[in-house]
Structures are given as C-alpha cells and as structure tokens.
Enzyme design. Structure first.
Site, PDB file in Angstrom:
ATOM      1  N   PHE A 111      15.374  17.377 -19.268  1.00  0.00           N
ATOM      2  CA  PHE A 111      14.201  16.967 -18.492  1.00  0.00           C
ATOM      3  C   PHE A 111      14.333  17.325 -17.011  1.00  0.00           C
ATOM      4  CE2 PHE A 111      16.919  13.378 -17.536  1.00  0.00           C
ATOM      5  CZ  PHE A 111      16.472  12.884 -16.309  1.00  0.00           C
ATOM      6  N   LYS A 112      15.548  17.559 -16.555  1.00  0.00           N
ATOM      7  CA  LYS A 112      15.747  17.888 -15.142  1.00  0.00           C
ATOM      8  C   LYS A 112      15.015  19.177 -14.744  1.00  0.00           C
ATOM      9  CE  LYS A 112      18.740  14.470 -15.058  1.00  0.00           C
ATOM     10  NZ  LYS A 112      20.133  14.525 -14.706  1.00  0.00           N
ATOM     11  N   ASP A 113      14.733  20.041 -15.725  1.00  0.00           N
ATOM     12  CA  ASP A 113      14.043  21.300 -15.411  1.00  0.00           C
ATOM     13  C   ASP A 113      12.659  21.067 -14.812  1.00  0.00           C
ATOM     14  OD1 ASP A 113      16.007  23.161 -16.257  1.00  0.00           O
ATOM     15  OD2 ASP A 113      15.423  22.892 -18.347  1.00  0.00           O
ATOM     16  N   THR A 144      21.913  17.696 -14.557  1.00  0.00           N
ATOM     17  CA  THR A 144      21.378  18.075 -13.243  1.00  0.00           C
ATOM     18  C   THR A 144      21.994  19.387 -12.761  1.00  0.00           C
ATOM     19  OG1 THR A 144      20.863  15.823 -12.542  1.00  0.00           O
ATOM     20  CG2 THR A 144      21.269  17.414 -10.803  1.00  0.00           C
TER      21      THR A 144
END
Length: 466
Positions: A111-113, A144
C-alpha cells in the site's frame, strides 16, 4: 493552506516546506491548520471517477497554494498509471458485506506505493523548481523502503538512504530494496529493530549538523504529511464503490505506525460517512493496549510473521493525540516526554472519546495463520499476514453486520512465503512477472551497528556531493 506542528512551537509552513521538512523543528509532526470538508452531495458526484481524478478532488485543497491544478493532475495520472489493475484499488468480496481492498497493485506490491509513487514526483517537482538537492533518510519495517526507492530512484535531486532492521524483514522485502541499482541509492541494515531505525531518523532530522550545512534531509516515512494525504483517497474510493456516501462504511486497518488508519480518521472528518475504524495489530500491541485500557506503555518488541507491524513507537499516533488534546501542542509535548520515561494515560474523557472513534484488536501469529488458512479454504483467496490480521480483527470487533466491512489489503502474499507456509497451506504465492527474477538479482547493502553516529557518518560520507 498552512500546516502547524503537533507540539506547538515550530512555525506554520506552506505545503512545499512541509514536504521537504518532514519533522518540525520542535520535534512534532505537521498537520493542516484546518481540513477541507466535502458535502454528501459533492462526494456523491464523484461516483464513477477514475482513481487519479478522485485523488485530485480529495487532495488538491492540501496543495493548491503550491502546485497549479494542471501540474498536479498530470502527476496523479502518472502516479496511478503504473499500477497493475485498472481500478487501482480493486475490492474483493470475502463474505456477505465483507471485503478486502487490494492496495498492493503498485510496483512494489504494498500500500505504500499509493503515497510514495506520488511523493517522488512531488519532490522532483519542488526540487527542480527550487534548484535544490536533498538527502532522503527513511526507516522501514519492510515495505516503506522498497516503495520509497521505487518512487524516488529517478529523482535527479536526491540521494536515498533507507535503514532497515538487519535480518528482521522478509527476504522478498529485503531484495526489493537491495537489488535496485543506482549511485544515489543506499540501503543500510541496522543491527537493531525498526524502532531503533525510526529513532535514528528522528534524531537526525532534529540535528542535521552531520551534513555540514551542505544539504538537508527529506522524509519518506509517514511523518511526512504528503504520505498521509495520499492515503486518504482510497477510503473515498472504497465507499463510493459500495454505495457511499448514502450508506456508512466500516474499515479494518492493519497498522503499526498508525499512519494508514489516521488517514481513515481524516477521511471521516472530511465528510465521508464511516461508522467504525478498527485498529488491527499483532503482538506488538501498544495501540490496542491504549485503546482497550488507556495505558500507553512500551514493551519489548517481538519478531512476528507480520514484520511490517513489528513497531512499538507509533509515530503518527502523535497526530491523533494532538486532536484528542484540543490541538494543544504543549500538552502533547508533555505527554510524550513522560511516555518516553514510562507508562502514561490520558484524561478519562479524552480516552472515552478515542474509544468512540476506534475499536482495536491484537492478533497473534497462530490466529494470523488460522485466518490465512480459513480464508483460502473458504474462497481460494490468499491473504498476506498483515491483511489476515485485519480480517481477523474486523470479525472480532464488528459492530453492525449490515454495514459493509472493508479490510485494507496492505501487501501481496508473495512477499511473505514463510507465513503462508506456517499456515499449513501447500500453495506457494507467485511473484508477478516484473519481479520473477528477483532472487537472481545482485544485492547491495551495508550492515552497520545500532549507532546513530555510525549511520550519520556513513550518510555524510556517501551522499553525492559530500
């Protein structure tokens, strides 16, 4: 829009300066002076928008003083065009009114993208405009780091130094960071845990003298407001896909550093009908212990099958404490100074307000594996361990079965084969085509002692213009 520090002593800044500053000079985190608020009618009008356009509608109020609308739209189009699914954040149904939102369709499968692909473009835009060079320093518990490197590696005006805890991230997570080639990319394996890495980053932002005044640090961790801002969008996306804003939604969020669920709290404050937010943690359960018993106390950090959540000091929790204390920076500063020395509690009425905002649960490795196995046997759908914790917590804490419950699917299961194996499943999750040769790529990283002076010395020696 102006941004203020959670500790009340740093000057208010505009978006550009907040983007580059990361941590405020008083040690606090920046938050907007006020939030935009959208009416139900306005949110309803966003149904059917492509993800990039929805992102523009939600985020532009935060950046409009710094970036022209057309430039920001172009950045967002580029950011989300690299995701592998047309919906960008597709929903998968697990059961009646129960869903997983897949946030792992970006280039590094986490989800960090969503935030870091945008952050790289924002940094390039602002640094080119200012003709300035910065050193990115970040800490990662697994995801991250690779997302930051992938998002920022093409930036012409940055050197990247990412700290990860030595031998405490999964092999896939490590290789995603350490196999990216580039003279401006440096991976540091610290002989400690994630909290040690995060502490070094915060200390370094607080005193940048080791850089000799030749450059400044920029943040990629969720202390950087731009990270939080980008994560607000997918709450709106999920709601609109399932009948919002005409019906309320519930979300369960696997979280260690509190950034992803804080974004959901902000979405609610901005007008999105959200009836429940579930904090899903593993054995490193400081957030659950606070929410269930009003005691904020650090325990010994434990290594689990969900390493991205092996965190005891949840940086973004400070942003919530700021709101719980009526945005009184001095009160937050005092509380956190006391918390560094031992257990603390907040006034009962503040804690009860927090309990109205959030539910919480802590899920151990056995329950994580049980959930992975059960969901696969029921649906032939494979969860990574972090998402499994979110699903388990959602089921344990659910208040109303009539309200859609959406668990944020934070990472691709192929990043955590050990957890899949531990669950007793014989299925082996496959990496997507663009990572098929990951285990054949050459790795580059430096192992350093758990010493801030050693890490700072390495950065001072190796950034481009040192």
């Amino acid at each position: 829009m102006r941004y203020i520090s959670t500790r009340g002593e740093a000057p208010a800044l505009g978006f550009e300066d907040v983007l580059l500053t990361g941590l405020a000079t008083d040690g606090g985190l920046y938050v907007p002076e006020s939030l935009p608020h959208f009416s139900l009618e306005e949110i309803r009008s966003w149904r059917g928008l492509p993800y990039a356009e929805l992102a523009y509608r939600v985020m532009y109020p935060f950046v409009e003083d710094a970036i022209p609308a057309d430039d920001f739209r172009k950045m967002l189009d580029e950011t989300y065009s690299v995701f592998s699914h047309q919906a960008v954040a597709p929903l998968v149904q697990l059961d009646t009114n129960e869903w997983v939102m897949e946030l792992f369709r970006g280039p590094t499968l986490a989800f960090k993208d969503f935030a870091l692909q945008l952050l790289g473009r924002l940094l390039d835009y602002v640094l080119e405009k200012r003709k300035q060079h910065v050193v990115i320093m970040g800490a990662t518990s697994g995801d991250t780091g690779s997302a930051a490197i992938e998002g920022c590696r093409r930036c012409e005006h940055v050197d990247i130094f990412i700290l990860h805890p030595y031998q405490r991230v999964s092999e896939v997570q490590r290789r995603q960071m350490t196999t990216v080639q580039g003279d401006n990319i440096h991976n540091i394996a610290v002989k400690g845990n994630f909290d040690d890495c995060q502490r070094m980053v915060k200390e370094s932002f607080g005193n940048q003298s080791f850089l000799g005044g030749k450059t400044q640090l920029a943040a990629v961790n969720s202390i950087n407001w731009a990270r939080i801002m980008a994560q607000i969008v997918y709450y709106f996306q999920a709601s609109l896909a399932l009948g919002g804003p005409d019906r309320s939604m519930a979300f369960s969020v696997p979280t260690g550093n509190f950034g992803d669920i804080f974004a959901g709290y902000l979405a609610k404050k901005m007008g999105l009908p959200i009836s429940q937010l579930v904090i899903a943690t593993n054995r490193n359960d400081i957030l659950h212990r606070f929410m269930s018993g009003n005691k904020y106390e650090q325990h010994q950090l434990e290594h689990t099958l969900s390493p991205s959540m092996d965190i005891m000091v949840s940086s973004n929790f400070e942003r919530l404490l700021f709101d719980l204390h009526g945005r009184d920076g001095a009160a937050v500063k005092d509380l956190l100074e006391r918390a560094a020395k031992g257990p603390v509690s907040i006034e009962d009425y503040r804690w009860k307000h927090a309990r109205k905002l959030f539910d919480s649960d802590a899920v151990d490795d056995k329950a994580t594996c049980d959930t992975i196995r059960d969901i696969y046997e029921q649906n032939e759908y494979l969860l990574d361990p972090h998402t499994a914790i979110g699903v388990r917590a959602a089921r344990n804490c659910r208040r109303d079965s009539a309200v859609p419950m959406i668990t944020l699917g934070t990472a691709h299961p192929a990043k955590f084969p050990d957890a899949i194996s531990e669950s007793g499943l014989v299925v082996k999750p496959q990496l997507p085509a663009h990572m098929a040769d990951l285990f054949e790529r050459e790795e580059r990283y430096t192992v350093l002692d758990n010493s801030v002076s050693e890490v700072q010395g390495f950065i001072a020696k190796h950034w481009k213009n040192a």
